[in-house]
Scaffold this active site. Structure first.
Site, mmCIF file in Angstrom:
data_model
loop_
_atom_site.group_PDB
_atom_site.id
_atom_site.type_symbol
_atom_site.label_atom_id
_atom_site.label_comp_id
_atom_site.label_asym_id
_atom_site.label_seq_id
_atom_site.Cartn_x
_atom_site.Cartn_y
_atom_site.Cartn_z
ATOM 1 N N GLY A 146 0.790 -1.189 -0.097
ATOM 2 C CA GLY A 146 0.179 0.080 0.045
ATOM 3 C C GLY A 146 0.852 1.242 0.051
ATOM 4 N N ASP A 198 -5.575 -0.521 -1.796
ATOM 5 C CA ASP A 198 -6.581 -1.415 -2.560
ATOM 6 C C ASP A 198 -7.874 -1.905 -1.974
ATOM 7 O OD1 ASP A 198 -5.429 -3.007 -0.754
ATOM 8 O OD2 ASP A 198 -6.137 -4.946 -1.922
ATOM 9 N N ARG A 224 -5.411 0.360 -6.923
ATOM 10 C CA ARG A 224 -4.061 1.045 -6.171
ATOM 11 C C ARG A 224 -3.540 2.031 -7.252
ATOM 12 N NH1 ARG A 224 -1.936 -2.346 -2.156
ATOM 13 N NH2 ARG A 224 -2.346 -4.616 -2.275
ATOM 14 N N THR A 233 -0.602 -3.549 12.227
ATOM 15 C CA THR A 233 0.622 -3.710 11.512
ATOM 16 C C THR A 233 1.867 -2.915 11.849
ATOM 17 O OG1 THR A 233 -0.815 -3.845 9.463
ATOM 18 C CG2 THR A 233 1.345 -3.336 8.896
ATOM 19 N N LEU A 234 1.501 -1.546 12.309
ATOM 20 C CA LEU A 234 2.773 -0.717 12.470
ATOM 21 C C LEU A 234 3.214 -1.295 13.921
ATOM 22 C CD1 LEU A 234 2.202 3.099 12.400
ATOM 23 C CD2 LEU A 234 3.879 1.531 11.302
ATOM 24 N N ASP A 236 -4.571 2.120 10.389
ATOM 25 C CA ASP A 236 -6.195 1.810 10.720
ATOM 26 C C ASP A 236 -6.080 1.251 12.213
ATOM 27 O OD1 ASP A 236 -8.571 0.419 10.713
ATOM 28 O OD2 ASP A 236 -8.606 -0.294 8.856
ATOM 29 N N LYS A 268 -6.721 6.694 10.157
ATOM 30 C CA LYS A 268 -8.216 6.181 10.516
ATOM 31 C C LYS A 268 -8.215 6.025 12.324
ATOM 32 C CE LYS A 268 -10.239 3.593 7.769
ATOM 33 N NZ LYS A 268 -10.796 2.307 6.749
ATOM 34 N N GLY A 321 -3.613 0.118 13.580
ATOM 35 C CA GLY A 321 -2.498 0.076 14.172
ATOM 36 C C GLY A 321 -1.631 -1.342 14.225
HETATM 37 C C1 PRP Z 1 -2.779 -1.747 4.791
HETATM 38 C C2 PRP Z 1 -2.279 -0.572 4.956
HETATM 39 C C3 PRP Z 1 -1.453 -0.687 6.061
HETATM 40 C C4 PRP Z 1 -2.262 -1.354 6.950
HETATM 41 C C5 PRP Z 1 -3.257 -0.726 8.131
HETATM 42 O O1 PRP Z 1 -2.254 -2.964 4.230
HETATM 43 O O2 PRP Z 1 -1.502 -0.357 3.699
HETATM 44 O O3 PRP Z 1 -0.285 -1.372 5.691
HETATM 45 O O4 PRP Z 1 -3.310 -2.061 6.258
HETATM 46 O O5 PRP Z 1 -3.948 -1.338 8.741
HETATM 47 P P1 PRP Z 1 -3.755 -1.500 10.234
HETATM 48 O O6 PRP Z 1 -3.390 -0.289 10.925
HETATM 49 O O7 PRP Z 1 -5.429 -2.033 10.616
HETATM 50 O O8 PRP Z 1 -2.716 -2.650 10.535
HETATM 51 P P2 PRP Z 1 -2.748 -4.329 3.947
HETATM 52 O O9 PRP Z 1 -2.604 -5.291 5.163
HETATM 53 O O10 PRP Z 1 -4.132 -4.329 3.365
HETATM 54 O O11 PRP Z 1 -1.750 -4.765 2.783
HETATM 55 P P3 PRP Z 1 -1.293 -3.817 1.324
HETATM 56 O O12 PRP Z 1 -0.564 -2.905 1.876
HETATM 57 O O13 PRP Z 1 -0.519 -5.054 0.746
HETATM 58 O O14 PRP Z 1 -2.657 -3.494 0.465
#
Ligand code: PRP
Length: 175
Positions: free
Chosen positions: A42, A157, A163, A105-106, A101, A129, A103
């Protein structure tokens, strides 16, 4: 059937904010070198624009941690699908993502990368968000806060589509 709804940020609004964020980062890292860690997939478009506006020496690397799978619903399972190629020990590191979103992932990446001993580790995110947050994560450089709507474009996406849109829009279900 999914279709594009309201445009939240057009190309111009995105460019203004990316420039602002890059100016802040350039100021804060003046005299230093910076490793940009772009979160695939992303953050690819944001990273490409952002890195060209950062006015200190940068290197870029990519990491892939996916949580959403192919649907609009988050599965909440974070998987590292591709790790960094470079050693970040002793480096100034900036994690680059387009949206925070929940958080999760981070939080996962901050934990993982902190263990590798960077000199510093910060985050830049174009969109926040915040109402969806389930874990507290620091975002030192934050662009726009957005409501709890599913957004696509500018690298983001829905089922891998959209994208390539140059703007950021809400998706909606066609009746
Ligand atoms: C999306 C976005 C962030 C993550 C945020 O990536 O690009 O990396 O979700 O969400 P979170 O704060 O709830 O963790 P996604 O996992 O959809 O993969 P992509 O980047 O390949 O689309």
């Amino acid at each position: 059937m999914i279709e594009i709804g309201e445009i939240l940020f057009d190309e111009k609004a995105i460019a203004v904010k990316v420039r602002e964020l890059a100016a802040l980062v350039s100021r804060d890292y003046a005299g230093k070198e910076l490793v940009l860690v772009s979160i695939l997939k992303g953050a690819v478009v944001f990273t490409a624009d952002f890195m060209r506006l950062v006015d200190v020496p940068v290197t870029v690397d990519f990491i892939c941690a996916s949580s959403y799978g192919l649907s609009m619903e988050s599965s909440r399972e974070i998987r590292i699908k591709k790790d960094l190629d470079t050693d970040i020990r002793g480096k100034e590191v900036l994690l680059v993502d387009t949206i925070v979103d929940t958080g999760e992932t981070l939080a996962c990446l901050i934990k993982k990368l902190s263990e590798r001993g960077p000199a510093s580790l910060r985050t830049v995110a174009l969109l926040d968000k915040r109402s969806r947050r389930t874990v507290d994560v620091p975002i030192e450089y934050r662009g726009y806060e957005i409501p709890d709507q599913f957004v696509v474009g500018y690298g983001m996406d829905c089922g891998e589509r959209f994208r390539n849109l140059p703007y950021i829009a809400v998706v909606r279900q066609r009746q």
